[in-house]
Design an enzyme around this catalytic site. Structure first.
Site, PDB file in Angstrom:
ATOM      1  N   HIS A 176      53.324 104.502  93.556  1.00  0.00           N
ATOM      2  CA  HIS A 176      51.962 105.050  93.518  1.00  0.00           C
ATOM      3  C   HIS A 176      50.982 104.073  94.180  1.00  0.00           C
ATOM      4  O   HIS A 176      49.873 103.885  93.708  1.00  0.00           O
ATOM      5  CB  HIS A 176      51.537 105.301  92.069  1.00  0.00           C
ATOM      6  N   TYR A 202      54.368 103.790  81.764  1.00  0.00           N
ATOM      7  CA  TYR A 202      53.556 103.205  82.842  1.00  0.00           C
ATOM      8  C   TYR A 202      52.239 102.710  82.253  1.00  0.00           C
ATOM      9  O   TYR A 202      51.770 103.232  81.257  1.00  0.00           O
ATOM     10  CB  TYR A 202      53.103 104.251  83.861  1.00  0.00           C
ATOM     11  N   ASN A 239      49.994 110.328  87.531  1.00  0.00           N
ATOM     12  CA  ASN A 239      50.575 110.181  88.872  1.00  0.00           C
ATOM     13  C   ASN A 239      49.529 110.687  89.862  1.00  0.00           C
ATOM     14  O   ASN A 239      48.845 111.669  89.610  1.00  0.00           O
ATOM     15  CB  ASN A 239      51.864 110.984  88.987  1.00  0.00           C
TER      16      ASN A 239
HETATM   17  N1  6FA Z   1      52.726 111.275  93.010  1.00  0.00           N
HETATM   18  C1  6FA Z   1      52.484 112.203  92.063  1.00  0.00           C
HETATM   19  O1  6FA Z   1      51.339 112.537  91.807  1.00  0.00           O
HETATM   20  N2  6FA Z   1      53.510 112.759  91.346  1.00  0.00           N
HETATM   21  C2  6FA Z   1      54.810 112.383  91.513  1.00  0.00           C
HETATM   22  O2  6FA Z   1      55.722 112.927  90.862  1.00  0.00           O
HETATM   23  C3  6FA Z   1      55.086 111.370  92.473  1.00  0.00           C
HETATM   24  N3  6FA Z   1      56.344 110.953  92.687  1.00  0.00           N
HETATM   25  C4  6FA Z   1      56.607 110.137  93.761  1.00  0.00           C
HETATM   26  C5  6FA Z   1      57.948 109.829  94.084  1.00  0.00           C
HETATM   27  O3  6FA Z   1      58.921 110.218  93.274  1.00  0.00           O
HETATM   28  C6  6FA Z   1      58.230 109.117  95.265  1.00  0.00           C
HETATM   29  C7  6FA Z   1      59.657 108.783  95.588  1.00  0.00           C
HETATM   30  C8  6FA Z   1      57.175 108.736  96.127  1.00  0.00           C
HETATM   31  C9  6FA Z   1      57.459 108.018  97.421  1.00  0.00           C
HETATM   32  C10 6FA Z   1      55.851 109.007  95.790  1.00  0.00           C
HETATM   33  C11 6FA Z   1      55.558 109.694  94.604  1.00  0.00           C
HETATM   34  N4  6FA Z   1      54.250 110.009  94.264  1.00  0.00           N
HETATM   35  C12 6FA Z   1      54.000 110.886  93.251  1.00  0.00           C
HETATM   36  C13 6FA Z   1      53.105 109.455  95.027  1.00  0.00           C
HETATM   37  C14 6FA Z   1      52.503 110.422  96.040  1.00  0.00           C
HETATM   38  O4  6FA Z   1      53.485 111.214  96.668  1.00  0.00           O
HETATM   39  C15 6FA Z   1      51.727 109.585  97.077  1.00  0.00           C
HETATM   40  O5  6FA Z   1      50.742 108.857  96.379  1.00  0.00           O
HETATM   41  C16 6FA Z   1      51.055 110.448  98.154  1.00  0.00           C
HETATM   42  O6  6FA Z   1      52.006 111.184  98.881  1.00  0.00           O
HETATM   43  C17 6FA Z   1      50.243 109.582  99.103  1.00  0.00           C
HETATM   44  O7  6FA Z   1      49.561 110.435 100.005  1.00  0.00           O
HETATM   45  P1  6FA Z   1      49.088 109.920 101.443  1.00  0.00           P
HETATM   46  O8  6FA Z   1      48.530 111.086 102.151  1.00  0.00           O
HETATM   47  O9  6FA Z   1      48.297 108.695 101.276  1.00  0.00           O
HETATM   48  O10 6FA Z   1      50.448 109.460 102.154  1.00  0.00           O
HETATM   49  P2  6FA Z   1      51.766 110.282 102.499  1.00  0.00           P
HETATM   50  O11 6FA Z   1      52.870 109.293 102.414  1.00  0.00           O
HETATM   51  O12 6FA Z   1      51.870 111.512 101.676  1.00  0.00           O
HETATM   52  O13 6FA Z   1      51.558 110.742 104.021  1.00  0.00           O
HETATM   53  C18 6FA Z   1      51.526 109.852 105.095  1.00  0.00           C
HETATM   54  C19 6FA Z   1      52.005 110.629 106.317  1.00  0.00           C
HETATM   55  O14 6FA Z   1      51.703 109.894 107.484  1.00  0.00           O
HETATM   56  C20 6FA Z   1      53.512 110.866 106.329  1.00  0.00           C
HETATM   57  O15 6FA Z   1      53.772 112.227 106.604  1.00  0.00           O
HETATM   58  C21 6FA Z   1      54.015 109.954 107.452  1.00  0.00           C
HETATM   59  O16 6FA Z   1      55.160 110.446 108.092  1.00  0.00           O
HETATM   60  C22 6FA Z   1      52.811 109.909 108.374  1.00  0.00           C
HETATM   61  N5  6FA Z   1      52.703 108.685 109.159  1.00  0.00           N
HETATM   62  C23 6FA Z   1      52.785 107.403 108.712  1.00  0.00           C
HETATM   63  N6  6FA Z   1      52.613 106.543 109.728  1.00  0.00           N
HETATM   64  C24 6FA Z   1      52.418 107.295 110.843  1.00  0.00           C
HETATM   65  C25 6FA Z   1      52.189 106.951 112.205  1.00  0.00           C
HETATM   66  N7  6FA Z   1      52.141 105.678 112.592  1.00  0.00           N
HETATM   67  N8  6FA Z   1      52.034 107.957 113.108  1.00  0.00           N
HETATM   68  C26 6FA Z   1      52.095 109.276 112.719  1.00  0.00           C
HETATM   69  N9  6FA Z   1      52.325 109.639 111.423  1.00  0.00           N
HETATM   70  C27 6FA Z   1      52.472 108.656 110.507  1.00  0.00           C
END
Ligand code: 6FA
Length: 578
Positions: free
Chosen positions: A515, A433, A558
């Site tokens: 990311h 990366y 990450n």
């Molecule tokens: N980051 C790491 O540091 N290490 C890793 O190994 C890593 N791997 C991955 C990976 O393999 C995948 C497949 C993905 C998708 C991400 C990875 N990441 C990794 C990145 C890391 O997980 C993200 O950068 C991090 O989770 C982002 O955090 P946020 O808080 O910004 O966002 P989230 O997606 O965690 O949470 C958003 C929440 O809001 C969700 O629970 C969702 O359901 C909810 N939400 C969204 N829209 C909504 C709405 N309209 N109403 C109510 N809830 C809503």
């Protein structure tokens, strides 16, 4: 409607093309929300809430993911009333999740608890946990991305706060017996990196060291199980009587009167009149819905560039909730997005156990490994697939410093492109990366059905990023011959690194690392960003964003460690505001 999504290639964050998960048929997404047809809606589950009907709150947190949980916990700690609205359902067994591994019958060990089943999340026939209205992977369940990610967890070098490390310490030996398993790919790559002057370190003991270093990959597991904010911050929040959580509550937009936010609009009419939950006098809304989710809520609230708001105006269900055009706030929502460009190299070596490419870990793992994990959360299944992480700094032709990161994992047959025979049981993958210092940026937005998607891909819009990653790939493979038995099979010797890295054989979307950051960039001015230094949305009095979308550029590893640290610091700033 069809589209393209990414499919995981293993080892943390890698993906490639794959048909859109759930959005097929003619009904648009907004209609499905208003009709209550979203998956799981009828199972609405109020896990730890007291009486919710028509209550109003000091703080409403939208999204119970990686950052939202931290925000909700830290704010509820002060005694303010807090409602966290999460569109998905429970995840780990402890939160009420029931997607238990078939070989773990009688336990509460779900696919989000067992680190070693991580790779199977990408080929599950019923992948209900991915957001069905975002064209790239995002977790729509309690805990968000932290429940579905590779669990790689790096303490950040520039945003470090020991609050996070104290609350959730990392481990680079997740098995409860303290031993490391399936480490052959670590040992082979360590041998190669040693020939290039790299040193071995304990990565999170030295967050500042990111040049010519490697180490065992650190994770956010506890007791051999995936942890993240759901297993830590959420545990304290849920005990507080001033904290309510509502699952399966989908927020479409903010309710506002000009710059003053009065509440949020949900799909759930039991939460308030017409589904609106109101703020108390002086209350605040904090969006933590992620890099695609938070911009979509802003567009539907009349905040963002005019082309996106026009799409909302064209959608009858969503248009009904827009404020009058005179109240639209024009901000660069969706712009300035970055994600690590990354490329897989696939090798074979006689010492490797490719673990059957992780193909049977969910349905039918090796019996001895399953028994060991069930007995005491130890062994191969106590860790996700990555085994080694490494970094090297580059000074590019434009004079900027860019950081290259590598992640190594056993398996990766899905990434193999060669016409030569190879031994699939001896395969491992190295993902390279580019992170801190990249200048490429893209844009995310919505389409007419309100599906969130990239409008411009963020990878390699600056050719110097591409040139630097190609140099890093060439440097990495330069000493392959110095490791006896090591063979590069993708790209094989019919393709040069230059051709492979220039996309002649590599789809641009396969650059995705999941990311995504920056779509609501923090900035000093509304002409260059969406939130100010206190995470408050420009042009509003009481709307804040704390999630990956405000991070202006990529951290070195990450991102989840940096994002957790950022969330801690953001809450401190928000609480300090009068
Ligand atoms: N980051 C790491 O540091 N290490 C890793 O190994 C890593 N791997 C991955 C990976 O393999 C995948 C497949 C993905 C998708 C991400 C990875 N990441 C990794 C990145 C890391 O997980 C993200 O950068 C991090 O989770 C982002 O955090 P946020 O808080 O910004 O966002 P989230 O997606 O965690 O949470 C958003 C929440 O809001 C969700 O629970 C969702 O359901 C909810 N939400 C969204 N829209 C909504 C709405 N309209 N109403 C109510 N809830 C809503």
């Amino acid at each position: 409607m069809t589209g393209s999504l990414k499919v995981h290639k293993g080892g943390g964050d890698r993906l490639d093309d794959y048909p859109l998960l759930a959005l097929s048929g003619s009904k648009d997404v907004a209609d499905r929300y208003s009709l209550g047809l979203l998956p799981g809606h009828s199972l609405r589950h109020v896990a730890w809430s007291s009486t919710l009907t028509s209550k109003s709150y000091d703080y409403i947190i939208v999204g119970g993911g990686l950052t939202g949980i931290i925000v909700a916990d830290r704010i509820s700690e002060t005694g303010k009333s807090v409602l966290m609205l999460e569109r998905g359902g429970p995840s780990t067994g402890e939160t009420g999740g029931t997607d238990v591994a078939p070989w773990a019958n009688g336990t509460h060990l779900t696919k989000f608890d067992i680190p070693g089943v991580f790779e199977s999340l990408f080929n599950d026939p019923n992948p209900w946990y991915w957001c069905n209205d975002i064209t790239f992977f995002a977790g729509c369940l309690l805990g968000g991305g932290a429940e579905v990610n590779g669990a790689l967890y790096f303490y950040p070098r520039d945003l470090y706060t020991d609050k996070v490390a104290t609350r959730l310490p990392s481990t680079d030996h997740p098995s409860t017996d303290g031993k490391r398993y399936l480490e052959q790919s670590h040992d082979v790559v360590a041998q190669l990196l040693n020939t290039q002057g790299y040193s071995s370190i304990t990565i999170n003991d030295e967050p500042e060291s990111k040049d010519h270093v490697y180490g065992y990959s650190p994770f956010d597991t506890l007791g051999g199980m995936r942890a993240g904010p759901a297993a830590t911050y959420f545990q304290t929040a849920k005990e507080r009587s001033n904290f309510d959580l509502e699952l399966y509550a989908y927020v479409t937009n903010i309710v506002r009167n000009g710059s003053s936010i009065t509440g949020v609009q949900t799909n759930d009419t039991s939460l308030g009149p017409d589904g609106v939950v109101s703020l108390n006098q002086g209350g605040r809304v904090i969006l933590s819905a992620g890099s695609f989710g938070s911009p979509r809520i802003l567009f539907q609230s009349g905040i963002g560039p005019s082309d996106m708001i026009r799409l909302v105006e064209g959608n009858p269900g969503a248009a009904a909730h827009l404020p009058p055009p005179s109240q639209y706030i024009n901000l660069s929502v969706g712009y300035n997005v970055s994600d690590n460009p990354s490329i897989n190299l696939v090798f074979t070596h006689p010492s490797i156990d490719s673990y059957n490419n992780w193909a049977t870990v969910w349905t039918d793992p090796r019996p001895a490994n399953a028994a060991q994990y069930l007995a005491n959360r130890s062994g191969v299944l106590a860790a996700p697939s990555p085994k080694l992480s490494f970094w090297r700094e580059y000074t590019s032709s434009d004079g900027r410093q860019r950081t290259m990161q590598g992640t190594v994992h056993p398996g990766g047959n899905g990434s193999v492109e060669t016409s030569f025979p190879y031994n699939s049981s001896k395969v491992f993958t190295v993902t390279l990366y580019l992170s801190t210092g990249i200048t490429s940026r893209g844009r995310v937005g919505i389409n007419g059905s309100l599906t969130a998607l990239p409008i411009e891909y963020p990878w390699f819009t600056d050719p110097v990023d591409k040139e630097t990653l190609i140099t890093a790939l060439e440097d990495f493979v330069a000493s392959v011959k110095q490791v006896p038995g090591l063979t590069l099979i993708t790209p094989d010797n019919t393709t040069t690194i230059l051709d492979y890295g220039k996309f002649n054989n590599y789809a641009p979307t396969a650059m995705n690392s999941n990311h995504w950051v920056g779509s609501n960039r923090i900035s000093t001015s509304s002409s260059t960003g969406v939130v100010d230094a206190n995470c408050k949305v420009f042009g509003t009095e009481n709307l804040f964003i704390v999630d990956a979308s405000i991070m202006p550029s990529l951290p070195t590893g990450n991102p989840q460690g940096a994002l957790m640290s950022m969330a801690e610091q953001a809450v401190t700033k928000i609480l300090a505001l009068k």
